[in-house]
Motif scaffolding. Structure first.
Motif, short mmCIF file in Angstrom:
data_model
loop_
_atom_site.label_atom_id
_atom_site.label_comp_id
_atom_site.label_asym_id
_atom_site.label_seq_id
_atom_site.Cartn_x
_atom_site.Cartn_y
_atom_site.Cartn_z
N ALA A 201 0.81 -1.22 0.00
CA ALA A 201 0.00 0.00 0.00
C ALA A 201 0.85 1.28 0.00
O ALA A 201 0.35 2.34 -0.40
N ALA A 202 2.10 1.19 0.45
CA ALA A 202 2.98 2.36 0.46
C ALA A 202 4.39 1.96 0.03
O ALA A 202 5.35 2.06 0.79
N PRO A 203 4.53 1.50 -1.22
CA PRO A 203 5.82 0.94 -1.65
C PRO A 203 6.97 1.93 -1.65
O PRO A 203 8.13 1.53 -1.48
N GLU A 204 6.69 3.20 -1.83
CA GLU A 204 7.77 4.19 -1.81
C GLU A 204 8.24 4.48 -0.40
O GLU A 204 9.42 4.74 -0.16
N ALA A 205 7.30 4.40 0.56
CA ALA A 205 7.65 4.68 1.95
C ALA A 205 8.21 3.46 2.65
O ALA A 205 9.02 3.58 3.58
N TRP A 206 7.78 2.24 2.22
CA TRP A 206 8.21 1.00 2.89
C TRP A 206 8.80 0.08 1.82
O TRP A 206 8.09 -0.61 1.11
N THR A 207 10.12 0.06 1.74
CA THR A 207 10.80 -0.72 0.70
C THR A 207 11.19 -2.15 1.11
O THR A 207 11.38 -2.99 0.23
N PRO A 208 11.35 -2.47 2.42
CA PRO A 208 11.75 -3.85 2.75
C PRO A 208 10.70 -4.87 2.32
O PRO A 208 9.50 -4.59 2.33
N ASP A 209 11.15 -6.05 1.93
CA ASP A 209 10.23 -7.12 1.60
C ASP A 209 9.48 -7.56 2.85
O ASP A 209 10.00 -7.47 3.97
N PRO A 210 8.25 -8.07 2.68
CA PRO A 210 7.52 -8.60 3.84
C PRO A 210 8.32 -9.71 4.50
O PRO A 210 8.99 -10.50 3.85
N SER A 211 8.22 -9.77 5.83
CA SER A 211 8.97 -10.77 6.58
C SER A 211 8.29 -10.99 7.93
O SER A 211 7.64 -10.07 8.45
N ASP A 212 8.44 -12.21 8.47
CA ASP A 212 7.88 -12.45 9.80
C ASP A 212 8.79 -11.92 10.91
O ASP A 212 8.44 -11.98 12.08
N ALA A 213 9.96 -11.39 10.54
CA ALA A 213 10.83 -10.69 11.49
C ALA A 213 10.83 -9.21 11.12
O ALA A 213 11.06 -8.85 9.97
N PHE A 214 10.56 -8.35 12.08
CA PHE A 214 10.53 -6.92 11.79
C PHE A 214 11.92 -6.46 11.36
O PHE A 214 12.92 -6.88 11.95
N PRO A 215 12.02 -5.60 10.33
CA PRO A 215 13.34 -5.19 9.83
C PRO A 215 14.24 -4.63 10.93
O PRO A 215 13.86 -3.70 11.64
N ALA A 216 15.41 -5.20 11.06
CA ALA A 216 16.32 -4.86 12.16
C ALA A 216 16.70 -3.38 12.15
O ALA A 216 16.92 -2.78 13.21
N GLU A 217 16.77 -2.78 10.96
CA GLU A 217 17.21 -1.39 10.88
C GLU A 217 16.19 -0.41 11.46
O GLU A 217 16.51 0.74 11.73
N TYR A 218 14.94 -0.87 11.67
CA TYR A 218 13.90 0.01 12.18
C TYR A 218 13.47 -0.35 13.60
O TYR A 218 12.58 0.30 14.15
N VAL A 219 14.05 -1.37 14.18
CA VAL A 219 13.59 -1.84 15.49
C VAL A 219 13.98 -0.84 16.58
O VAL A 219 15.12 -0.42 16.67
N GLY A 220 12.98 -0.48 17.40
CA GLY A 220 13.23 0.29 18.61
C GLY A 220 12.97 -0.61 19.80
O GLY A 220 13.73 -1.51 20.11
N GLU A 221 11.83 -0.39 20.45
CA GLU A 221 11.39 -1.29 21.52
C GLU A 221 10.69 -2.50 20.90
O GLU A 221 10.06 -2.39 19.83
N ASN A 222 10.78 -3.64 21.56
CA ASN A 222 10.03 -4.79 21.08
C ASN A 222 9.59 -5.65 22.25
O ASN A 222 10.07 -5.49 23.37
N ALA A 223 8.65 -6.55 21.97
CA ALA A 223 8.11 -7.44 22.99
C ALA A 223 7.63 -8.71 22.31
O ALA A 223 7.55 -8.79 21.08
N GLN A 224 7.30 -9.71 23.11
CA GLN A 224 6.91 -11.01 22.59
C GLN A 224 5.39 -11.12 22.50
O GLN A 224 4.68 -10.83 23.47
N GLY A 225 4.90 -11.53 21.35
CA GLY A 225 3.49 -11.83 21.18
C GLY A 225 2.60 -10.60 21.13
O GLY A 225 3.02 -9.47 21.45
N ASN A 226 1.34 -10.82 20.71
CA ASN A 226 0.38 -9.72 20.67
C ASN A 226 0.18 -9.11 22.04
O ASN A 226 0.16 -7.90 22.21
N ALA A 227 0.03 -9.97 23.05
CA ALA A 227 -0.20 -9.47 24.41
C ALA A 227 0.98 -8.66 24.91
O ALA A 227 0.81 -7.65 25.61
N GLY A 228 2.20 -9.08 24.54
CA GLY A 228 3.39 -8.39 25.00
C GLY A 228 3.51 -6.97 24.47
O GLY A 228 3.80 -6.03 25.23
#
Length: 369
Positions: A201-228
Protein backbone atom coordinates in the motif's frame (compact mmCIF):
# COMPACT_ATOMS: atom_id res chain seq x y z
CA UNK A 1 5.51 -13.72 -0.38
CA UNK A 2 9.06 -13.28 0.98
CA UNK A 3 9.74 -14.74 4.37
CA UNK A 4 12.71 -15.36 6.63
CA UNK A 5 13.48 -19.07 6.25
CA UNK A 6 12.94 -21.41 9.17
CA UNK A 7 15.34 -23.96 10.53
CA UNK A 8 13.22 -27.03 11.21
CA UNK A 9 15.94 -28.57 13.37
CA UNK A 10 15.28 -25.86 15.93
CA UNK A 11 12.43 -26.68 18.24
CA UNK A 12 11.33 -26.31 21.46
CA UNK A 13 7.82 -25.19 21.78
CA UNK A 14 6.73 -26.12 25.26
CA UNK A 15 3.14 -27.17 25.12
CA UNK A 16 0.83 -25.58 27.61
CA UNK A 17 -2.25 -27.40 28.78
CA UNK A 18 -4.83 -24.77 29.65
CA UNK A 19 -7.90 -25.53 31.75
CA UNK A 20 -10.92 -26.36 29.67
CA UNK A 21 -14.47 -25.38 30.35
CA UNK A 22 -16.59 -28.04 31.95
CA UNK A 23 -20.08 -29.09 30.99
CA UNK A 24 -22.88 -26.76 31.86
CA UNK A 25 -26.57 -26.47 31.32
CA UNK A 26 -26.17 -24.53 28.06
CA UNK A 27 -25.30 -26.37 24.86
CA UNK A 28 -24.96 -23.82 22.05
CA UNK A 29 -24.25 -26.54 19.48
CA UNK A 30 -27.52 -28.29 20.26
CA UNK A 31 -28.45 -31.89 21.05
CA UNK A 32 -25.22 -33.37 19.66
CA UNK A 33 -23.12 -31.34 22.09
CA UNK A 34 -25.42 -32.11 25.00
CA UNK A 35 -25.26 -35.83 24.31
CA UNK A 36 -21.48 -35.75 23.97
CA UNK A 37 -21.03 -33.76 27.17
CA UNK A 38 -23.32 -36.01 29.20
CA UNK A 39 -22.44 -39.39 27.77
CA UNK A 40 -19.06 -38.81 26.15
CA UNK A 41 -17.98 -39.43 22.58
CA UNK A 42 -15.83 -42.38 21.57
CA UNK A 43 -12.96 -40.10 20.63
CA UNK A 44 -10.07 -39.88 23.10
CA UNK A 45 -6.41 -39.00 23.17
CA UNK A 46 -4.22 -35.88 22.85
CA UNK A 47 -3.94 -33.46 19.94
CA UNK A 48 -1.11 -30.93 20.11
CA UNK A 49 -0.62 -27.66 18.30
CA UNK A 50 1.52 -24.53 18.53
CA UNK A 51 1.86 -21.21 16.78
CA UNK A 52 -0.10 -18.02 16.23
CA UNK A 53 -0.71 -15.90 19.31
CA UNK A 54 -3.30 -13.96 17.31
CA UNK A 55 -5.44 -17.11 17.35
CA UNK A 56 -5.15 -17.59 21.10
CA UNK A 57 -8.49 -16.10 22.16
CA UNK A 58 -10.26 -18.06 19.44
CA UNK A 59 -8.31 -21.19 20.35
CA UNK A 60 -9.44 -20.92 23.96
CA UNK A 61 -13.05 -20.90 22.77
CA UNK A 62 -12.48 -23.75 20.31
CA UNK A 63 -10.77 -25.88 22.94
CA UNK A 64 -13.49 -25.31 25.52
CA UNK A 65 -16.39 -26.19 23.23
CA UNK A 66 -14.52 -29.06 21.57
CA UNK A 67 -13.95 -30.47 25.07
CA UNK A 68 -17.70 -30.46 25.66
CA UNK A 69 -18.21 -32.39 22.45
CA UNK A 70 -15.27 -34.73 23.13
CA UNK A 71 -14.59 -34.77 26.88
CA UNK A 72 -11.97 -37.55 26.62
CA UNK A 73 -9.78 -35.57 24.21
CA UNK A 74 -7.01 -33.39 25.61
CA UNK A 75 -6.23 -30.35 23.44
CA UNK A 76 -2.84 -28.67 23.80
CA UNK A 77 -1.92 -25.40 22.11
CA UNK A 78 1.10 -23.20 22.82
CA UNK A 79 0.73 -19.62 21.44
CA UNK A 80 4.45 -19.08 20.85
CA UNK A 81 4.06 -17.19 17.57
CA UNK A 82 3.56 -18.30 13.99
CA UNK A 83 7.25 -18.85 13.25
CA UNK A 84 7.68 -21.07 16.31
CA UNK A 85 4.53 -22.99 15.39
CA UNK A 86 5.70 -23.72 11.87
CA UNK A 87 9.13 -24.73 13.20
CA UNK A 88 7.53 -27.11 15.69
CA UNK A 89 5.27 -28.63 13.04
CA UNK A 90 8.10 -29.10 10.55
CA UNK A 91 10.16 -30.79 13.27
CA UNK A 92 7.32 -33.23 13.97
CA UNK A 93 6.87 -31.99 17.54
CA UNK A 94 3.18 -31.01 17.20
CA UNK A 95 0.27 -32.40 15.22
CA UNK A 96 -0.76 -29.08 13.66
CA UNK A 97 0.37 -25.48 13.50
CA UNK A 98 -1.47 -22.19 13.76
CA UNK A 99 0.16 -19.65 11.48
CA UNK A 100 -0.67 -16.14 10.31
CA UNK A 101 1.24 -16.92 7.10
CA UNK A 102 0.82 -20.05 4.98
CA UNK A 103 3.74 -22.43 4.47
CA UNK A 104 5.89 -21.22 1.58
CA UNK A 105 7.15 -23.55 -1.15
CA UNK A 106 10.33 -24.47 0.72
CA UNK A 107 8.41 -25.22 3.90
CA UNK A 108 5.90 -27.31 1.94
CA UNK A 109 8.77 -29.43 0.70
CA UNK A 110 10.24 -29.76 4.21
CA UNK A 111 6.85 -30.89 5.50
CA UNK A 112 7.20 -34.13 3.55
CA UNK A 113 9.85 -35.20 6.07
CA UNK A 114 7.20 -35.46 8.79
CA UNK A 115 3.98 -35.79 6.79
CA UNK A 116 5.05 -38.29 4.14
CA UNK A 117 5.01 -37.81 0.40
CA UNK A 118 1.63 -36.05 0.49
CA UNK A 119 3.10 -33.25 2.55
CA UNK A 120 1.05 -30.65 4.41
CA UNK A 121 -1.72 -28.24 3.52
CA UNK A 122 -3.03 -24.90 4.81
CA UNK A 123 -6.65 -24.01 5.50
CA UNK A 124 -7.84 -20.59 6.71
CA UNK A 125 -9.24 -20.87 10.22
CA UNK A 126 -9.23 -17.36 11.68
CA UNK A 127 -9.71 -14.02 9.93
CA UNK A 128 -9.05 -10.83 11.85
CA UNK A 129 -8.07 -7.22 11.27
CA UNK A 130 -4.72 -6.00 12.56
CA UNK A 131 -5.16 -2.83 14.60
CA UNK A 132 -2.61 -0.05 14.85
CA UNK A 133 -2.96 0.84 18.51
CA UNK A 134 -1.51 3.89 20.28
CA UNK A 135 -1.37 5.40 23.77
CA UNK A 136 -2.36 9.08 23.63
CA UNK A 137 -4.43 10.22 26.62
CA UNK A 138 -7.82 11.55 25.58
CA UNK A 139 -7.54 10.37 21.96
CA UNK A 140 -9.40 7.19 21.01
CA UNK A 141 -8.96 7.26 17.23
CA UNK A 142 -6.77 8.80 14.54
CA UNK A 143 -6.95 8.83 10.74
CA UNK A 144 -3.75 7.66 9.01
CA UNK A 145 -2.75 6.52 5.54
CA UNK A 146 -0.33 3.68 4.85
CA UNK A 147 2.61 5.97 4.02
CA UNK A 148 2.32 7.77 7.35
CA UNK A 149 2.11 4.49 9.26
CA UNK A 150 5.22 3.31 7.40
CA UNK A 151 7.12 6.46 8.34
CA UNK A 152 6.06 6.10 11.99
CA UNK A 153 7.42 2.56 12.21
CA UNK A 154 10.61 3.54 10.35
CA UNK A 155 11.27 6.19 13.00
CA UNK A 156 10.95 9.09 10.53
CA UNK A 157 8.12 10.79 12.43
CA UNK A 158 9.44 11.89 15.81
CA UNK A 159 6.42 13.56 17.45
CA UNK A 160 2.67 13.01 17.42
CA UNK A 161 1.97 16.61 16.36
CA UNK A 162 3.98 16.10 13.14
CA UNK A 163 2.26 17.77 10.13
CA UNK A 164 1.87 14.40 8.37
CA UNK A 165 -0.44 13.29 11.20
CA UNK A 166 -2.03 16.67 11.87
CA UNK A 167 -3.14 17.19 8.25
CA UNK A 168 -5.16 13.96 8.39
CA UNK A 169 -6.72 14.80 11.76
CA UNK A 170 -8.04 18.38 11.70
CA UNK A 171 -9.58 19.41 14.98
CA UNK A 172 -7.65 16.85 17.04
CA UNK A 173 -5.32 18.36 19.65
CA UNK A 174 -2.24 16.26 19.05
CA UNK A 175 0.30 16.29 21.88
CA UNK A 176 3.97 17.12 21.47
CA UNK A 177 4.88 13.61 22.64
CA UNK A 178 7.66 11.45 21.20
CA UNK A 179 6.45 8.64 18.92
CA UNK A 180 7.67 5.32 20.36
CA UNK A 181 7.04 2.34 18.05
CA UNK A 182 6.87 -1.08 19.71
CA UNK A 183 7.34 -4.07 17.41
CA UNK A 184 7.31 -7.85 17.74
CA UNK A 185 10.57 -9.38 18.93
CA UNK A 186 9.57 -12.91 17.89
CA UNK A 187 9.02 -14.30 14.39
CA UNK A 188 5.41 -13.36 13.82
CA UNK A 189 2.77 -13.84 11.16
CA UNK A 190 1.21 -10.59 12.39
CA UNK A 191 4.48 -8.84 11.52
CA UNK A 192 4.52 -10.50 8.10
CA UNK A 193 0.96 -9.37 7.33
CA UNK A 194 1.69 -5.87 8.64
CA UNK A 195 4.85 -5.46 6.56
CA UNK A 196 3.16 -7.01 3.53
CA UNK A 197 0.41 -4.39 3.79
CA UNK A 198 2.90 -1.51 4.07
CA UNK A 199 4.99 -2.87 1.18
CA UNK A 200 1.92 -3.11 -1.06
CA UNK A 201 0.00 0.00 0.00
CA UNK A 202 2.98 2.36 0.46
CA UNK A 203 5.82 0.94 -1.65
CA UNK A 204 7.77 4.19 -1.81
CA UNK A 205 7.65 4.68 1.95
CA UNK A 206 8.21 1.00 2.89
CA UNK A 207 10.80 -0.72 0.70
CA UNK A 208 11.75 -3.85 2.75
CA UNK A 209 10.23 -7.12 1.60
CA UNK A 210 7.52 -8.60 3.84
CA UNK A 211 8.97 -10.77 6.58
CA UNK A 212 7.88 -12.45 9.80
CA UNK A 213 10.83 -10.69 11.49
CA UNK A 214 10.53 -6.92 11.79
CA UNK A 215 13.34 -5.19 9.83
CA UNK A 216 16.32 -4.86 12.16
CA UNK A 217 17.21 -1.39 10.88
CA UNK A 218 13.90 0.01 12.18
CA UNK A 219 13.59 -1.84 15.49
CA UNK A 220 13.23 0.29 18.61
CA UNK A 221 11.39 -1.29 21.52
CA UNK A 222 10.03 -4.79 21.08
CA UNK A 223 8.11 -7.44 22.99
CA UNK A 224 6.91 -11.01 22.59
CA UNK A 225 3.49 -11.83 21.18
CA UNK A 226 0.38 -9.72 20.67
CA UNK A 227 -0.20 -9.47 24.41
CA UNK A 228 3.39 -8.39 25.00
CA UNK A 229 3.41 -5.44 22.59
CA UNK A 230 -0.03 -4.25 23.70
CA UNK A 231 0.96 -4.41 27.36
CA UNK A 232 4.12 -2.40 26.69
CA UNK A 233 2.25 0.29 24.77
CA UNK A 234 -0.38 0.51 27.51
CA UNK A 235 2.42 1.41 29.96
CA UNK A 236 4.03 4.05 27.73
CA UNK A 237 2.43 7.34 26.67
CA UNK A 238 3.26 8.09 23.03
CA UNK A 239 3.87 4.43 22.18
CA UNK A 240 2.32 2.73 19.14
CA UNK A 241 2.17 -0.86 17.92
CA UNK A 242 0.38 -3.28 15.59
CA UNK A 243 -1.51 -6.30 16.92
CA UNK A 244 -4.47 -8.55 16.35
CA UNK A 245 -7.53 -6.41 16.98
CA UNK A 246 -8.82 -8.80 19.65
CA UNK A 247 -5.80 -7.86 21.81
CA UNK A 248 -6.21 -4.07 21.52
CA UNK A 249 -8.53 -2.27 23.93
CA UNK A 250 -8.59 0.65 26.37
CA UNK A 251 -6.54 2.59 27.24
CA UNK A 252 -5.23 2.26 23.67
CA UNK A 253 -6.76 4.15 20.78
CA UNK A 254 -6.98 2.75 17.25
CA UNK A 255 -6.14 4.01 13.77
CA UNK A 256 -8.76 4.40 11.06
CA UNK A 257 -7.08 3.27 7.84
CA UNK A 258 -7.25 5.32 4.64
CA UNK A 259 -8.81 3.21 1.89
CA UNK A 260 -9.56 5.07 -1.33
CA UNK A 261 -10.85 8.48 -0.26
CA UNK A 262 -12.23 7.33 3.11
CA UNK A 263 -10.88 6.36 6.51
CA UNK A 264 -12.16 2.95 7.59
CA UNK A 265 -12.39 1.92 11.27
CA UNK A 266 -11.03 -1.47 12.26
CA UNK A 267 -13.88 -4.01 12.51
CA UNK A 268 -14.44 -7.67 11.72
CA UNK A 269 -17.03 -6.68 9.11
CA UNK A 270 -14.54 -4.40 7.33
CA UNK A 271 -11.95 -7.21 7.36
CA UNK A 272 -14.52 -9.58 5.84
CA UNK A 273 -15.13 -7.09 3.00
CA UNK A 274 -11.40 -7.01 2.29
CA UNK A 275 -11.22 -10.81 2.37
CA UNK A 276 -13.86 -10.89 -0.37
CA UNK A 277 -11.22 -9.28 -2.62
CA UNK A 278 -8.74 -12.16 -2.11
CA UNK A 279 -7.89 -14.93 -4.57
CA UNK A 280 -6.23 -18.36 -4.29
CA UNK A 281 -2.43 -18.45 -4.47
CA UNK A 282 -1.42 -20.01 -7.79
CA UNK A 283 0.57 -23.21 -8.06
CA UNK A 284 -0.47 -24.73 -4.73
CA UNK A 285 -1.22 -28.48 -4.34
CA UNK A 286 -4.77 -29.81 -4.33
CA UNK A 287 -6.58 -29.08 -1.09
CA UNK A 288 -4.30 -26.20 -0.09
CA UNK A 289 -6.25 -22.98 0.48
CA UNK A 290 -3.53 -20.35 0.74
CA UNK A 291 -5.00 -16.94 -0.15
CA UNK A 292 -3.49 -13.87 -1.83
CA UNK A 293 -4.95 -10.80 -0.12
CA UNK A 294 -5.66 -7.59 -2.02
CA UNK A 295 -3.84 -5.05 0.13
CA UNK A 296 -4.56 -2.15 -2.22
CA UNK A 297 -8.31 -2.56 -2.56
CA UNK A 298 -10.39 0.61 -2.63
CA UNK A 299 -13.68 -1.22 -2.04
CA UNK A 300 -16.02 0.83 0.13
CA UNK A 301 -15.82 -0.14 3.80
CA UNK A 302 -12.97 -2.65 3.32
CA UNK A 303 -10.07 -2.81 5.81
CA UNK A 304 -7.12 -4.44 4.00
CA UNK A 305 -4.76 -4.55 6.99
CA UNK A 306 -5.91 -7.99 8.05
CA UNK A 307 -4.49 -11.41 8.62
CA UNK A 308 -5.81 -14.75 7.53
CA UNK A 309 -4.51 -17.18 10.09
CA UNK A 310 -4.20 -20.77 8.94
CA UNK A 311 -4.22 -24.21 10.46
CA UNK A 312 -1.55 -26.41 8.95
CA UNK A 313 -2.17 -30.17 8.93
CA UNK A 314 -0.45 -33.20 7.48
CA UNK A 315 -2.34 -34.74 4.58
CA UNK A 316 -1.61 -38.06 6.28
CA UNK A 317 -0.46 -39.05 9.75
CA UNK A 318 1.50 -42.08 10.90
CA UNK A 319 -1.46 -43.52 12.77
CA UNK A 320 -5.19 -43.51 12.19
CA UNK A 321 -5.93 -42.21 15.69
CA UNK A 322 -4.03 -38.94 15.24
CA UNK A 323 -5.56 -38.53 11.79
CA UNK A 324 -9.06 -38.87 13.26
CA UNK A 325 -8.31 -36.41 16.07
CA UNK A 326 -6.93 -33.83 13.63
CA UNK A 327 -9.81 -34.25 11.20
CA UNK A 328 -12.48 -34.01 13.92
CA UNK A 329 -10.97 -30.89 15.50
CA UNK A 330 -10.47 -29.22 12.11
CA UNK A 331 -14.08 -29.91 11.13
CA UNK A 332 -15.30 -28.27 14.34
CA UNK A 333 -13.08 -25.18 13.93
CA UNK A 334 -14.22 -24.67 10.33
CA UNK A 335 -17.92 -25.27 11.04
CA UNK A 336 -20.40 -22.43 11.45
CA UNK A 337 -20.48 -23.19 15.18
CA UNK A 338 -16.71 -23.05 15.50
CA UNK A 339 -16.47 -19.81 13.54
CA UNK A 340 -19.24 -18.27 15.63
CA UNK A 341 -17.39 -19.20 18.83
CA UNK A 342 -14.25 -17.48 17.53
CA UNK A 343 -16.18 -14.38 16.48
CA UNK A 344 -17.75 -14.07 19.92
CA UNK A 345 -14.51 -14.50 21.86
CA UNK A 346 -12.01 -12.82 19.54
CA UNK A 347 -13.96 -10.38 17.35
CA UNK A 348 -12.88 -12.33 14.27
CA UNK A 349 -14.67 -12.40 10.92
CA UNK A 350 -16.31 -15.81 10.32
CA UNK A 351 -15.36 -17.62 7.14
CA UNK A 352 -17.96 -17.36 4.39
CA UNK A 353 -20.08 -20.46 3.78
CA UNK A 354 -18.22 -21.01 0.51
CA UNK A 355 -14.75 -20.82 2.06
CA UNK A 356 -15.81 -22.90 5.06
CA UNK A 357 -17.14 -25.65 2.77
CA UNK A 358 -13.92 -25.66 0.73
CA UNK A 359 -11.80 -25.90 3.88
CA UNK A 360 -13.89 -28.75 5.32
CA UNK A 361 -13.54 -30.61 2.03
CA UNK A 362 -9.76 -30.24 2.36
CA UNK A 363 -9.53 -31.54 5.93
CA UNK A 364 -11.81 -34.45 5.14
CA UNK A 365 -8.95 -35.76 2.97
CA UNK A 366 -6.75 -36.30 6.04
CA UNK A 367 -5.84 -39.99 6.29
CA UNK A 368 -3.40 -42.43 7.91
CA UNK A 369 -0.41 -43.75 6.03
Amino acid sequence: MARKKLRPTVLAAALLTLPLAGCGSDYPLGAEQESAAQHGSDLEGTLSGAGSSAQNAAMDAWRAEFAQLNPKVQMQYSPDGSGAGRTAFLAGAVDFAGSDAYLDDEEMELAKNVCGSGGAFNVPAYVSPIAVGFNLPGISELNLDAATIARIFKGEIAAWNDPAIALQNPGVELPDLPVSPVTRGDDSGTTENFTEYLHAAAPEAWTPDPSDAFPAEYVGENAQGNAGVVSQVARTQGAVTYADDSAVGPPLGKVNLKVGDDYVPVTAEAAAKALDQSKPVEGRPEGDLALELNRTTTAAGAYPLLLVSYHVYCSSYEDAHTAELAKTFANYVLSQEGQAAAAESAKSAPLSERLSAQAIESVDRISAR
